[in-house]
Design an enzyme around this catalytic site. Structure first.
Site, mmCIF file in Angstrom:
data_model
loop_
_atom_site.group_PDB
_atom_site.id
_atom_site.type_symbol
_atom_site.label_atom_id
_atom_site.label_comp_id
_atom_site.label_asym_id
_atom_site.label_seq_id
_atom_site.Cartn_x
_atom_site.Cartn_y
_atom_site.Cartn_z
ATOM 1 N N ARG A 3 -0.084 -5.747 -0.659
ATOM 2 C CA ARG A 3 0.722 -4.536 -0.711
ATOM 3 C C ARG A 3 1.057 -4.044 0.703
ATOM 4 O O ARG A 3 0.218 -4.059 1.587
ATOM 5 C CB ARG A 3 -0.027 -3.421 -1.446
ATOM 6 C CG ARG A 3 0.719 -2.098 -1.443
ATOM 7 C CD ARG A 3 0.013 -1.036 -2.240
ATOM 8 N NE ARG A 3 -1.276 -0.652 -1.697
ATOM 9 C CZ ARG A 3 -1.452 0.134 -0.643
ATOM 10 N NH1 ARG A 3 -0.412 0.615 0.014
ATOM 11 N NH2 ARG A 3 -2.661 0.447 -0.213
ATOM 12 N N HIS A 13 -9.095 -3.641 3.636
ATOM 13 C CA HIS A 13 -8.663 -2.969 4.867
ATOM 14 C C HIS A 13 -9.660 -3.309 5.988
ATOM 15 O O HIS A 13 -10.851 -3.289 5.756
ATOM 16 C CB HIS A 13 -8.611 -1.459 4.620
ATOM 17 C CG HIS A 13 -7.865 -0.713 5.668
ATOM 18 N ND1 HIS A 13 -8.404 -0.452 6.903
ATOM 19 C CD2 HIS A 13 -6.613 -0.176 5.682
ATOM 20 C CE1 HIS A 13 -7.519 0.218 7.625
ATOM 21 N NE2 HIS A 13 -6.428 0.397 6.914
ATOM 22 N N ARG A 51 -3.410 -6.897 10.235
ATOM 23 C CA ARG A 51 -4.499 -6.425 9.387
ATOM 24 C C ARG A 51 -5.349 -7.548 8.786
ATOM 25 O O ARG A 51 -6.571 -7.503 8.835
ATOM 26 C CB ARG A 51 -3.899 -5.637 8.232
ATOM 27 C CG ARG A 51 -4.527 -4.299 8.060
ATOM 28 C CD ARG A 51 -3.843 -3.558 6.948
ATOM 29 N NE ARG A 51 -3.565 -2.199 7.390
ATOM 30 C CZ ARG A 51 -3.206 -1.223 6.567
ATOM 31 N NH1 ARG A 51 -3.069 -1.464 5.276
ATOM 32 N NH2 ARG A 51 -2.979 -0.018 7.029
ATOM 33 N N GLY A 55 -5.152 8.840 -17.817
ATOM 34 C CA GLY A 55 -5.213 8.931 -16.357
ATOM 35 C C GLY A 55 -4.218 9.945 -15.828
ATOM 36 O O GLY A 55 -3.045 9.929 -16.217
ATOM 37 N N SER A 103 -8.385 4.915 10.280
ATOM 38 C CA SER A 103 -6.993 4.532 10.468
ATOM 39 C C SER A 103 -6.806 3.490 11.576
ATOM 40 O O SER A 103 -7.530 3.461 12.563
ATOM 41 C CB SER A 103 -6.174 5.783 10.787
ATOM 42 O OG SER A 103 -4.938 5.417 11.321
ATOM 43 N N LEU A 108 -1.038 9.990 -9.787
ATOM 44 C CA LEU A 108 0.410 10.107 -9.569
ATOM 45 C C LEU A 108 1.215 9.504 -10.707
ATOM 46 O O LEU A 108 2.172 10.101 -11.186
ATOM 47 C CB LEU A 108 0.803 9.412 -8.262
ATOM 48 C CG LEU A 108 0.461 10.141 -6.975
ATOM 49 C CD1 LEU A 108 0.913 9.309 -5.785
ATOM 50 C CD2 LEU A 108 1.112 11.503 -6.935
#
Lengths: 279, 656
Positions: free
Chosen positions: B414, B237, B298, B10, B251, B13
């Site tokens: 998270r 989300h 949220r 992978g 957003s 990042l």
């Protein structure tokens, strides 16, 4: 709100297919059921799921490349209705509004076809390597913050740093021509890659890499390597190949000011040449 | 030992951070990725990356507060030592990214600019426009290319990891992988393998994740004996744009700037939305949460939008679930000034101008908090022992996991802008740990018998050939994937109920058998995406079962895992004395629940299904406390709770 009342139940898609590298290409027609909010990616997903042409012939799914589907990864570049672009932002409703006939999909013509719409774009990344498109740091250890950068500098550099190596600018460029080599039977993968790299290095590097040179030469630390980067642009395959057609900037999905970068690079290489001559 | 090598799976990042750090430490690295690494899913992260910074320090912030926000946000399910270490390293990580040339937004004076994100009071989030993930990934990609040009790193792009190779003693000594162009299956020897393959959103069908996020690399490691932790914790989300191919984020700032969420009172009203009179619109968030309106937290927004469509049948459209997010009452010039960027995304993908037409949005699976179980070694100060070979190692010695695919940093939920941090941190952390592992590896991969590698390769070749040779007329893998996504989305996303979960498990087991009987529409051996997808699909089932069984077993609400049948109630008594007694009982119940459920879920693969066990969470640094947001009587509970903690601290002080 897309007006779905006037939409057809089905529409047809013509795909230019190719079974493997150097194989001959052929057109194939698929019929896809219309759904609201479709883009070319979802069309290709339906085609993969059906695996059947318009004539009912069983065929293997069309191969294509994609990943983020948000126009930030650069994977799904192809030629849609004659125009190079990202398949994820090619909306079916818009395509139908633009032209009455079928949707037509082709692979990019400036890179070797792997299969169907999948092309091999390793040459772009080689271009970034050749241009030393990175910041050379002493260490990854904790050395405190980086250099202070003004808002103006950031605003100039940010657009350039959005380049996602999608290849649109190269597809549209008259000076960028396809390089396709064939691996020899007894040639190892490493030897082949090396032969490819040295061939790529002699061919035009393209707008994307020239723009990256200007990005890094504008960075307070990366500009320590500025001359090496300019030298790479003055070598064969460098900026002198650019014919100033300005197609690159017109097709860039991120609207990167590529021609501005090319003009700046032109001035910088001229200065570099004069300095070297008198140096 | 000479000629040692690490294989990283992978190039997002985490994988790239590990590769560049290992290269700097003098270790040879192979890096394998399904896509050219520059196209990894990390590019999709928009918001930013958190760390304590000079400006927040002036306002009283410090690393401990970032640590506290992270474990509080995670509902205390995160092991505390790794989180403490991560938040302490965060400022140094931002400095490093800054030095590597990330085009972070700047202040007037040229310092990094920061914004505020959810779950904290401080402006900790550094950002680069609306493409922070892309910018971070690019600088790491550039660094790895720099090492590549020096021969220290070798990148295998367009390769599919098929699983680890285990030596006789169970140590990982390499992996098997397949070239996506030539379909060649090959064994790679390595003295350690690091899985950095990201999340598994595709088991839910469509999500905000990229097409490579199938979880296959994780599943293939899991099936070979690496345990999986906290699988049931999946972040959803509230506002995403439903698409035929994927769900794209919208957003939260759209609501922040005055966006209103509503549905027509008449189910699937066929009129154009703007012609529906006010009286026939149901602004359900404003109606149910008069105080917070459209800006409820949220998780609440997510649950309400889900509920109004799924359980109350008020979805805007007939065949598809969505509600309106309406900005059309706001001046165009104001919208352009404040929300221009995100409105363009909607326009680009929907072909509709949200300044003129209400947007259609629905919650979407967004992040996997769970992942491969990994270990760590605690330091004397309560953080991590830097360089310990235990850090980030899975149950299989020599097999490591980092980034979104480990389970370690985010607990039950998270915090926004902590994911980019945990990816880069775990990548930098694993590098020195691997250097130590290479010193103590029982037997060098180069000394392992070649028959071991050939046998592992052969096993995968047999699976591949069998699939290609399956008779035609069987199941269609793409349709099974759709069904799997529907089952998981229905039973295991926003609201979870045990009967639905049980039903979901039955369906997934049935789909698992059907997926084994897939027929391929492409039986060729050149860039065969059909067979690659079918294998990834078959490997989704172990993870799907991990999510469902974990969710079924966990009879409580914690972070993203919401089971209304086991929710902690609001206080009902009005009389002050009664109310305090009720709050005492509430706190008793809370403590009982902590004893019972503040544990990591550990899933082990048993060949055809998962087995669950539970492991204590290290909460040695911050005592878990209740999250009381939106609860009636929260003030009384908080008072009672504080008294208890104070009393306990007194007792501990006396006995010590």
């Amino acid at each position: 709100m897309a007006d779905t009342s006037s939409k057809p139940d089905h529409f047809e898609v013509r795909v230019l297919r190719q079974d493997g590298p150097q194989a001959s290409s052929y057109w194939e027609r698929h019929r896809v059921r219309y759904e609201p909010d479709m883009n070319v990616i979802s069309v290709l997903q339906r085609i993969a799921s059906q695996s059947q042409t318009v004539d009912g012939k069983e065929v293997s799914p069309v191969a294509w490349e994609c990943n983020c589907l948000e126009e930030v990864c650069g994977a799904c570049t192809m030629v849609v209705n004659g125009r190079v672009r990202q398949a994820c932002t090619a909306l079916v409703d818009r395509l139908m509004a633009e032209q009455e006939s079928d949707i037509e999909l082709q692979p990019m013509s400036k890179f070797p076809v792997q299969r169907d719409l999948v092309v091999e774009r390793r040459r772009m990344f080689r271009g970034l390597e050749k241009s030393k498109a990175w910041v050379t740091v002493d260490t990854y250890g904790p050395m405190g913050a980086g250099p202070r950068i003004s808002q103006t500098e950031q605003e100039n550099n940010y657009p350039l740093s959005q380049c996602m190596s999608c290849g649109c600018c190269l597809e549209a460029c008259p000076q960028y021509t396809k390089v396709e080599l064939v691996q020899g039977d007894s040639e190892s993968d490493d030897a082949f890659a090396e032969r490819q790299d040295s061939t790529f290095d002699g061919e035009f590097v393209g707008a994307h890499a020239i723009s990256q040179v200007m990005l890094f030469n504008g960075h307070p630390i990366a500009k320590n390597d500025a001359n090496e980067r300019l030298d790479s642009l003055m070598a064969p395959g460098g900026i002198q190949v650019c014919g100033n057609a300005q197609n690159c900037v017109a097709v860039c999905p991120k609207e990167i000011p590529l021609t501005t970068s090319i003009a700046r690079a032109g001035r910088a290489t001229t200065v570099r040449a004069i300095t070297k001559f008198f140096g | 030992m000479p000629n040692q090598k690490v294989m990283i799976i992978g190039g997002g990042l985490a994988g790239l951070a590990a590769a560049m750090k290992l290269a700097e430490l003098g270790v040879d690295v192979d890096l394998m990725s399904l896509t050219p690494v520059k196209r990894s899913h990390s590019v999709c992260a928009q918001g930013g990356i958190n760390s304590v910074n000079k400006q927040t320090r002036l306002a009283g912030d410090n690393e401990w507060k970032h640590f506290d926000d992270t474990v509080y946000g995670g509902d205390f399910l995160n092991h505390q030592p790794p989180v403490k270490e991560m938040t302490e390293w965060a400022p140094r990580i931002i400095d490093l990214m800054d030095r590597l040339g990330v085009t972070f937004n700047r202040t007037t004076e040229g310092f990094l600019d920061h914004r505020r994100f959810g779950g904290t009071l401080y402006k900790r989030t550094a950002f680069a426009g609306a493409t922070t993930g892309q910018q971070l990934l690019y600088v790491l990609d550039e660094q790895v290319r720099r090492w590549q040009s020096q021969g220290r790193v070798k990148v295998y792009e367009s390769w599919d990891y098929l699983g680890p190779i285990l030596a006789d003693d169970g140590t990982c000594c390499g992996c098997v992988a397949q070239d996506l162009a030539t379909m060649e299956i090959r064994s790679f020897s390595a003295d350690a393998v690091v899985v950095a393959s990201g999340g598994c959103g595709l088991i839910f069908g469509r999500s905000t994740m990229s097409m490579v996020c199938t979880g296959s690399a994780v599943s293939r490691s899991f099936q070979m004996g690496a345990d999986y932790g906290n699988g049931e914790f999946i972040q959803v989300h509230p506002t995403a744009i439903p698409g035929a191919d994927k769900l794209r984020l919208m957003s939260e700032s759209a609501r922040g700037e005055g966006g209103r969420v509503w549905v027509p009172s008449t189910p699937q009203d066929s009129r154009t939305p703007r012609s529906i009179p006010e009286a026939e619109r149901y602004y359900f968030l404003e109606d149910r949460y008069p105080e917070y309106g459209n800006l409820v937290p949220r998780d609440i927004a997510t649950r309400e939008i889900f509920n109004i469509c799924v359980n109350e049948g008020l979805s805007v459209e007939q065949g598809r679930q969505c509600v309106f997010l309406d900005l059309t009452h706001i001046e165009r010039s104001e919208l352009d000034r404040k929300l221009g960027g995100i409105l363009e995304i909607y326009e680009k993908f929907q072909g509709v101008d949200p300044r003129d037409h209400p947007m259609k949005i629905f919650p979407a699976v967004h992040y996997s908090m769970g992942g491969l179980w990994v270990d760590y070694q605690k330091s004397g100060s309560g953080g991590l022992q830097w360089g310990s070979p235990q850090n980030q190692t899975t149950k299989i010695p020599g097999l490591y996991a980092i980034g979104e695919c480990d389970y370690q940093y985010h607990g039950a939920n998270r915090l926004g802008a902590n994911s980019l941090l945990s990816c880069i941190f775990s990548g930098l952390l694993v590098a020195p740990s691997l250097v130590e592992w290479l010193k103590i590896v029982p037997k060098a991969a180069a000394d392992q018998p070649s028959s071991l590698y050939e046998a592992a390769r052969q096993e995968r070749q047999v699976r591949h050939d069998k699939l290609l040779n399956r008779p035609s007329g069987g199941e269609n893998p793409y349709l099974i994937h759709e069904e799997l996504g529907d089952v998981l989305t229905k039973s295991a996303t926003v609201v979870r109920r045990n009967p639905q979960l049980e039903e979901g498990i039955d369906k997934v087991l049935e789909l698992k058998d059907r997926a084994a009987a897939c027929s391929l529409s492409d039986t060729g051996n050149w860039t065969n995406q059909n067979v690659v997808f079918t294998k990834a699909l078959q490997d989704m089932f172990p993870l799907a079962l991990t999510v469902l069984r974990g969710a079924l077993a966990r009879d409580e609400c914690r972070g993203a895992h919401f089971k209304p049948d086991f929710a902690m109630p609001s206080l009902k008594c009005e009389e002050p004395g009664e109310r305090i007694r009720e709050a005492e009982a509430w706190c008793d119940r809370f403590e009982g629940n902590v004893d019972k459920w503040l544990k990591s879920t550990i899933a082990t693969w048993q060949g055809d299904d998962v087995e669950l066990s539970y492991e204590e969470v290290d909460t040695s640094l911050i005592v878990p406390r209740p999250r009381l947001y939106g609860l009636v009587g929260a003030d009384v509970i908080e008072e009672v709770w504080k008294e208890r903690v104070a009393k306990r601290t007194d007792v501990e002080a006396t006995t010590a």
